[in-house]
Design a protein around this motif. Sequence first.
Motif, PDB file in Angstrom:
ATOM      1  N   ASP A 179       3.214  -0.863   8.863  1.00 54.03           N
ATOM      2  CA  ASP A 179       4.014  -1.345   7.774  1.00 54.03           C
ATOM      3  C   ASP A 179       3.461  -1.686   6.537  1.00 54.03           C
ATOM      4  O   ASP A 179       2.788  -2.625   6.377  1.00 54.03           O
ATOM      5  CB  ASP A 179       4.804  -2.684   8.262  1.00 54.03           C
ATOM      6  N   ASP A 238       4.270  -2.165   3.714  1.00 50.18           N
ATOM      7  CA  ASP A 238       4.946  -2.919   2.513  1.00 50.18           C
ATOM      8  C   ASP A 238       4.269  -4.497   2.776  1.00 50.18           C
ATOM      9  O   ASP A 238       4.435  -5.195   2.008  1.00 50.18           O
ATOM     10  CB  ASP A 238       6.226  -3.019   2.736  1.00 50.18           C
ATOM     11  N   ARG A 239       3.575  -4.640   3.991  1.00 55.74           N
ATOM     12  CA  ARG A 239       3.014  -6.023   4.128  1.00 55.74           C
ATOM     13  C   ARG A 239       1.651  -6.241   3.610  1.00 55.74           C
ATOM     14  O   ARG A 239       0.806  -5.366   3.535  1.00 55.74           O
ATOM     15  CB  ARG A 239       2.733  -6.202   5.734  1.00 55.74           C
ATOM     16  N   GLN A 284       8.891  -6.052   0.033  1.00 58.39           N
ATOM     17  CA  GLN A 284       8.145  -7.458   0.705  1.00 58.39           C
ATOM     18  C   GLN A 284       6.988  -7.653  -0.018  1.00 58.39           C
ATOM     19  O   GLN A 284       6.507  -8.729  -0.136  1.00 58.39           O
ATOM     20  CB  GLN A 284       7.812  -6.838   2.128  1.00 58.39           C
ATOM     21  N   ARG A 285       5.927  -6.424  -0.491  1.00 57.75           N
ATOM     22  CA  ARG A 285       4.892  -6.882  -1.005  1.00 57.75           C
ATOM     23  C   ARG A 285       5.069  -7.568  -2.365  1.00 57.75           C
ATOM     24  O   ARG A 285       4.121  -8.201  -2.876  1.00 57.75           O
ATOM     25  CB  ARG A 285       3.883  -5.511  -1.104  1.00 57.75           C
ATOM     26  N   HIS A 337       7.607  -9.637  -3.282  1.00 57.26           N
ATOM     27  CA  HIS A 337       7.693 -10.957  -2.736  1.00 57.26           C
ATOM     28  C   HIS A 337       6.718 -12.180  -2.237  1.00 57.26           C
ATOM     29  O   HIS A 337       6.702 -13.001  -2.803  1.00 57.26           O
ATOM     30  CB  HIS A 337       9.259 -11.016  -1.761  1.00 57.26           C
ATOM     31  N   ARG A 338       5.816 -11.184  -1.393  1.00 61.11           N
ATOM     32  CA  ARG A 338       4.780 -12.092  -0.839  1.00 61.11           C
ATOM     33  C   ARG A 338       3.821 -12.156  -2.096  1.00 61.11           C
ATOM     34  O   ARG A 338       3.124 -13.605  -2.208  1.00 61.11           O
ATOM     35  CB  ARG A 338       4.037 -11.462   0.043  1.00 61.11           C
TER      36      ARG A 338
END
Length: 229
Positions: free
Chosen positions: A18, A20-21, A53-54, A56-57
Amino acid sequence: MGSIVLIRHGQASFGAADYDRLSPRGEEQSVLLGRWLARTHGKPDRVLAGSMQRHHRTASLCLEAAGVDMAFEVDPGLDELNHEEILRRHRPDLPDEAALQAELRAQPDPHKAFQALFSQAIAGWVGAGSEAAHDETWPMFRERVLGALKNLAGSGAQATWVFTSGGPIAVMVQSLLQMPEENTFSLAYPLINTSLTTLRTVRGVPTFFSYNTVPHLQDAGDAALLTHR
């Protein structure tokens, strides 16, 4: 005069299932950025992020570290291009992430090999223009990003923080500097994770101010924090 701070996301998980993490280093970069912004920029009037996701985090960690109690707006116009589809159409023999990673592991320098492959795929995608057989062609991507820029500049906010990716930042800067479109990604590849690219707005018109600055990472004194993926 207003300001728009374009923030590239923290380091993602290159080579993992993943991507995107955020990696642990990407999380550290995001916290350092938030602390630095709190010291130097005060609080924003408006915060936006792409839908990944990246994004938002990075935004959540940065805002928490900056002491900003504000929910960010999500604008898919700030999303990165679909690099997986672009690579897959460039190299049909690498149909998924597992095949790509196996190909890269066989190279002496996987990071260098990926950059060469990615650059070739992007050049083909941009060069094909509206004739490309992609879900989102280069003209579509560029129009989407510039639409997001128009909305940002016309909002009337005095201080806006934007969490996005290298491709959208490059498109915005290329447009404002009136560079040839084929040179757009020469602006994306050098972007450092959690770097700041700043625009100014006057009566809703954006202008370029600064590019790819990382004072928060330089202050930390750790060269390992200067990453590009």
